[in-house]
Design a protein around this motif. Structure first.
Motif, PDB file in Angstrom:
ATOM      1  N   LEU A   1       0.867  -1.015   0.062  1.00  0.00           N
ATOM      2  CA  LEU A   1       0.081   0.046   0.101  1.00  0.00           C
ATOM      3  C   LEU A   1       0.757   1.445  -0.043  1.00  0.00           C
ATOM      4  O   LEU A   1       0.562   2.062  -0.441  1.00  0.00           O
ATOM      5  CB  LEU A   1      -0.927   0.043   1.257  1.00  0.00           C
ATOM      6  CG  LEU A   1      -2.354  -0.642   0.996  1.00  0.00           C
ATOM      7  CD1 LEU A   1      -3.118   0.315  -0.009  1.00  0.00           C
ATOM      8  CD2 LEU A   1      -2.161  -2.188   0.402  1.00  0.00           C
ATOM      9  N   PHE A   2       1.963   1.258   0.810  1.00  0.00           N
ATOM     10  CA  PHE A   2       2.878   2.379   0.613  1.00  0.00           C
ATOM     11  C   PHE A   2       3.439   2.562  -0.605  1.00  0.00           C
ATOM     12  O   PHE A   2       3.398   3.584  -1.348  1.00  0.00           O
ATOM     13  CB  PHE A   2       3.982   2.173   1.718  1.00  0.00           C
ATOM     14  CG  PHE A   2       4.769   3.249   1.640  1.00  0.00           C
ATOM     15  CD1 PHE A   2       4.644   4.493   2.716  1.00  0.00           C
ATOM     16  CD2 PHE A   2       6.062   3.575   0.986  1.00  0.00           C
ATOM     17  CE1 PHE A   2       5.535   5.447   2.782  1.00  0.00           C
ATOM     18  CE2 PHE A   2       6.949   4.645   1.048  1.00  0.00           C
ATOM     19  CZ  PHE A   2       6.633   5.691   1.969  1.00  0.00           C
TER      20      PHE A   2
ATOM     21  N   THR B   1       2.729   5.752  -3.300  1.00  0.00           N
ATOM     22  CA  THR B   1       3.977   6.393  -3.983  1.00  0.00           C
ATOM     23  C   THR B   1       3.553   6.381  -5.622  1.00  0.00           C
ATOM     24  O   THR B   1       3.980   7.609  -6.261  1.00  0.00           O
ATOM     25  CB  THR B   1       5.183   5.916  -3.698  1.00  0.00           C
ATOM     26  OG1 THR B   1       5.562   5.897  -2.089  1.00  0.00           O
ATOM     27  CG2 THR B   1       6.519   6.438  -4.207  1.00  0.00           C
ATOM     28  N   LEU B   2       3.278   5.277  -6.029  1.00  0.00           N
ATOM     29  CA  LEU B   2       2.883   5.375  -7.564  1.00  0.00           C
ATOM     30  C   LEU B   2       1.755   6.189  -7.824  1.00  0.00           C
ATOM     31  O   LEU B   2       1.893   6.785  -8.829  1.00  0.00           O
ATOM     32  CB  LEU B   2       2.485   3.834  -7.941  1.00  0.00           C
ATOM     33  CG  LEU B   2       2.095   3.637  -9.314  1.00  0.00           C
ATOM     34  CD1 LEU B   2       3.549   3.843 -10.204  1.00  0.00           C
ATOM     35  CD2 LEU B   2       1.704   2.209  -9.507  1.00  0.00           C
ATOM     36  N   HIS B   3       0.894   6.116  -7.098  1.00  0.00           N
ATOM     37  CA  HIS B   3      -0.298   7.025  -7.361  1.00  0.00           C
ATOM     38  C   HIS B   3      -0.017   8.617  -7.316  1.00  0.00           C
ATOM     39  O   HIS B   3      -0.367   9.393  -8.037  1.00  0.00           O
ATOM     40  CB  HIS B   3      -1.513   6.640  -6.643  1.00  0.00           C
ATOM     41  CG  HIS B   3      -2.333   5.607  -7.058  1.00  0.00           C
ATOM     42  ND1 HIS B   3      -1.857   4.200  -6.863  1.00  0.00           N
ATOM     43  CD2 HIS B   3      -3.472   5.484  -7.819  1.00  0.00           C
ATOM     44  CE1 HIS B   3      -2.756   3.496  -7.368  1.00  0.00           C
ATOM     45  NE2 HIS B   3      -3.588   4.174  -7.890  1.00  0.00           N
ATOM     46  N   TYR B   4       1.030   8.921  -6.481  1.00  0.00           N
ATOM     47  CA  TYR B   4       1.514  10.298  -6.416  1.00  0.00           C
ATOM     48  C   TYR B   4       2.051  10.749  -7.511  1.00  0.00           C
ATOM     49  O   TYR B   4       1.957  11.594  -8.220  1.00  0.00           O
ATOM     50  CB  TYR B   4       2.372  10.487  -5.159  1.00  0.00           C
ATOM     51  CG  TYR B   4       2.818  11.938  -5.006  1.00  0.00           C
ATOM     52  CD1 TYR B   4       1.959  12.967  -4.739  1.00  0.00           C
ATOM     53  CD2 TYR B   4       4.139  12.301  -5.581  1.00  0.00           C
ATOM     54  CE1 TYR B   4       2.551  14.233  -4.490  1.00  0.00           C
ATOM     55  CE2 TYR B   4       4.621  13.695  -5.561  1.00  0.00           C
ATOM     56  CZ  TYR B   4       3.606  14.699  -5.260  1.00  0.00           C
ATOM     57  OH  TYR B   4       3.987  16.021  -5.060  1.00  0.00           O
ATOM     58  N   TYR B   5       2.928   9.700  -8.021  1.00  0.00           N
ATOM     59  CA  TYR B   5       3.634  10.122  -9.594  1.00  0.00           C
ATOM     60  C   TYR B   5       2.554   9.966 -10.510  1.00  0.00           C
ATOM     61  O   TYR B   5       2.536  11.137 -11.334  1.00  0.00           O
ATOM     62  CB  TYR B   5       4.462   9.134  -9.698  1.00  0.00           C
ATOM     63  CG  TYR B   5       5.868   9.185  -9.105  1.00  0.00           C
ATOM     64  CD1 TYR B   5       6.876  10.256  -9.474  1.00  0.00           C
ATOM     65  CD2 TYR B   5       6.298   8.498  -7.868  1.00  0.00           C
ATOM     66  CE1 TYR B   5       8.055  10.486  -8.953  1.00  0.00           C
ATOM     67  CE2 TYR B   5       7.628   8.847  -7.120  1.00  0.00           C
ATOM     68  CZ  TYR B   5       8.512   9.811  -7.836  1.00  0.00           C
ATOM     69  OH  TYR B   5       9.708   9.916  -7.160  1.00  0.00           O
ATOM     70  N   GLN B   6       1.487   9.437 -10.470  1.00  0.00           N
ATOM     71  CA  GLN B   6       0.694   9.379 -11.681  1.00  0.00           C
ATOM     72  C   GLN B   6      -0.393  10.696 -11.582  1.00  0.00           C
ATOM     73  O   GLN B   6      -0.837  11.176 -12.385  1.00  0.00           O
ATOM     74  CB  GLN B   6      -0.306   8.196 -11.498  1.00  0.00           C
ATOM     75  CG  GLN B   6       0.348   6.708 -11.912  1.00  0.00           C
ATOM     76  CD  GLN B   6       0.623   6.693 -13.222  1.00  0.00           C
ATOM     77  OE1 GLN B   6       1.793   7.255 -13.815  1.00  0.00           O
ATOM     78  NE2 GLN B   6      -0.163   6.208 -13.972  1.00  0.00           N
ATOM     79  N   TYR B   7      -0.861  10.899 -10.240  1.00  0.00           N
ATOM     80  CA  TYR B   7      -1.913  11.827  -9.979  1.00  0.00           C
ATOM     81  C   TYR B   7      -1.783  12.831  -9.030  1.00  0.00           C
ATOM     82  O   TYR B   7      -2.454  13.669  -8.456  1.00  0.00           O
ATOM     83  CB  TYR B   7      -3.190  11.006  -9.721  1.00  0.00           C
ATOM     84  CG  TYR B   7      -3.649   9.752 -10.540  1.00  0.00           C
ATOM     85  CD1 TYR B   7      -4.141  10.233 -11.873  1.00  0.00           C
ATOM     86  CD2 TYR B   7      -3.367   8.480 -10.175  1.00  0.00           C
ATOM     87  CE1 TYR B   7      -4.397   9.141 -12.819  1.00  0.00           C
ATOM     88  CE2 TYR B   7      -3.598   7.582 -11.013  1.00  0.00           C
ATOM     89  CZ  TYR B   7      -4.101   7.783 -12.290  1.00  0.00           C
ATOM     90  OH  TYR B   7      -4.365   6.675 -13.073  1.00  0.00           O
TER      91      TYR B   7
END
Length: 562
Positions: free
Chosen positions: A203-204, A208-214
């Motif tokens: 989940l962490f 992080t991935l979603h921050y880079y995406q969105y």
């Protein structure tokens, strides 16, 4: 000096036991909301709230957390039978996935064959459409994410824990030989229900991935967003670890976490099956067991042949041994149970889980649409910027009819749910490419409904809205200057399941046959009105009808009322 150190530690023990462990360092939002209607959000009189926050914003209460048994700490440096030949195990990964599997001629990873128990990985083959970038001039302007919790211990009622107890009770009464020799010293290392360490990492990492995406969708005016999860402990912690990955450890300055009660009798679209008066898991379970009786005969005889003495090993135990492989691996990093089975038996195991979920909450279930339709209604309401006031389809109107707890102008919407619930959401959206019949006598190798690809641990569905200055050419292979057609500004809906596009036109003909799998938003909203009607929630969950046999339902709906 040694006696002084020991004395100091003894003096510190009461502090650690009685004081430090009771301190909660998490900060709380100061956001204030109105009173809560008892019909949807009543809470038991257990302990007083730790702050003046409404219950659904207070993450410290611990009510309705579900079972929370923790297993002993991992010791992979001691217990791992590695090094195996290969490179799939890297200490920081941290699971050992290089166990030698008989019949695995091509070096495939069985941990991508564990259905809903598979540790997260992106779908390796996609859902039948190429991935295309957002064209120049167009922008992703809105996101609705629904995310499964991370890897966990088994459920308290799981057959794998029954087998573990059976083996514990029979200790000293049997002898194991050959590949099963490890069983002579084996002990149960599993807790129940809550996240294992790698589940927290998943989940962490996703945050992080979603921050880079969105990340650009987060408001820059200093306001907080509302994110939603349920009161179960693994659900709460999954949301918190995701937020820490997205925003950092100070995420409470950026988001307020709303906890929706997960328990029988409470409306909750993030756990819709809790509010449905019907279940079809018996249909899926019965059919899955029939398939297991076919594919596990050889493995069952191999295992029985390596046990002497007082242990009545059943075929159900052989199946549970496969699930022990999955749960032990994510709990402590490595499991001896895994290499007791051939690669073909792992493929068949995955298929058994596909059958169970397809009939449990998927298109082969009479309540598949009903369980997910409440959440679909919430997504559509968010897209169209309005609240929901109708107390139907498990919608919690106390929360959804209030813009404080159900924001209508939020561009970044983050929700956390369960595997079977997200499967039902895909059904309720009408994604019929996952509706194929799964025969219980043979594997369909090219099937679309593969649980490991759809809902592994930490699986996620990202629904994007993309705004373009003009209609985008449905043929994305054209030259750059031909990407846009003549016409007004147009918005599109894009479904991304486990980092792979789900082509909406493949299931919803109104979306057209686009190369990118997107759907014009006006067409999407129009076709979803029909999907809401199809679900027929009241009849599906509370109607008086006979539960159908496996294979007689193909559209996620029960028999008609006539």
């Amino acid at each position: 000096m040694l006696w002084l150190v020991k004395l100091s530690l003894q003096l510190l023990d009461p502090f650690w036991d009685a004081g430090y462990k009771g301190i909660d360092f998490r900060t709380q939002s100061s956001l204030k909301v109105g009173s809560v209607l008892k019909s949807d959000c009543q809470t038991p009189t257990a302990t007083a709230p730790s702050s003046k926050l409404p219950d659904y914003f207070d993450t410290t209460l611990g009510w309705y957390a579900g079972p929370t048994a923790t297993g002993p700490s991992p010791w992979l440096a001691q217990t791992n039978a590695a090094p195996f030949v290969g490179v799939s195990y890297i200490p920081n990964t941290p699971l050992e996935t290089q166990a030698p599997i008989p019949g695995n001629k091509h070096g495939y990873n069985i941990f991508e064959r564990l259905g809903h128990m598979s540790p997260y990985f992106p779908n390796p083959r996609g859902f039948g459409v190429h991935e295309y970038p957002v064209p120049p001039g167009a922008n992703v302007t809105w996101l609705n994410m629904i995310h499964r919790h991370g890897s966990r211990y088994p459920e308290v009622t799981g057959n794998e824990l029954r087998l573990a107890q059976k083996l514990t009770d029979a200790k000293g009464k049997y002898q194991a030989h050959g590949a099963l020799s490890f069983l002579n010293d084996w002990r149960n290392v599993l807790g129940a229900e809550i996240l294992v360490p790698v589940g927290k990492q998943q989940l962490f990492d996703s945050g992080t991935l979603h921050y880079y995406q969105y990340g650009h969708l987060y408001p820059n005016d200093g306001s907080k967003i509302i994110a939603r999860t349920t009161t179960q402990r693994r659900m709460l912690e999954s949301a918190e670890y995701f937020m820490a990955g997205f925003f950092g450890l100070g995420w409470t300055q950026n988001a307020t976490l709303e906890l929706v009660i997960e328990s029988k009798g409470f409306n909750n679209t993030l756990a819709g099956y809790k509010g449905c008066n019907r279940t079809s898991w018996d249909i899926g379970g019965k059919t899955s067991r029939e398939w297991a009786e076919t594919y596990l005969q050889d493995a069952h005889q191999r295992i029985r042949g390596n046990i002497t003495g007082g242990l009545d090993w059943t075929l159900s135990d052989t199946y549970s041994a496969q699930t022990l492989c999955a749960y032990e691996t994510v709990a402590v990093g490595f499991s001896h149970w895994c290499n007791l089975f051939t690669y073909e038996e792992w493929e068949a195991f995955e298929y058994s889980l596909d059958i169970a979920f397809a009939a449990g909450t998927g298109f082969l279930s009479p309540i598949g649409r009903a369980i997910g339709i409440g959440y679909v209604s919430e997504v559509l309401a968010r897209m169209q910027h309005h609240v929901l006031s109708s107390p139907t389809a498990l919608i919690n109107t106390t929360l959804d009819n209030n813009t404080v707890t159900f924001p209508t102008q939020q561009a970044l919407n983050l929700d956390f749910s369960h595997d079977s619930n997200i499967i039902s959401i895909l059904v309720a959206f009408g994604l019929t490419q996952f509706a194929e019949y799964l025969p219980p006598t043979r594997i369909l190798p090219e099937r679309e409904f593969v649980m490991a690809y759809i809902e592994p641990f930490a699986g996620r569905l990202d629904i994007e809205v993309i705004q373009a200055p003009a209609p985008i050419n449905p043929s994305r292979s054209v030259a750059v200057h031909e990407l846009y057609e003549d016409g007004p500004p147009t918005s599109y809906v894009h479904f991304v399941l486990n980092q792979r596009t789900v082509p909406l036109g493949k299931s919803l003909k109104e979306c057209g046959n686009r190369d990118d799998g997107w759907c014009e938003m006006t067409a999407f909203l129009e076709v979803q009105k029909v999907q809401v009607e199809k679900a027929d929630f009241e009849w599906a969950c509370f109607g008086d009808y006979e539960m159908p046999e496996y294979g007689t339902v193909s559209d996620g709906r029960p028999p008609s009322k006539e």
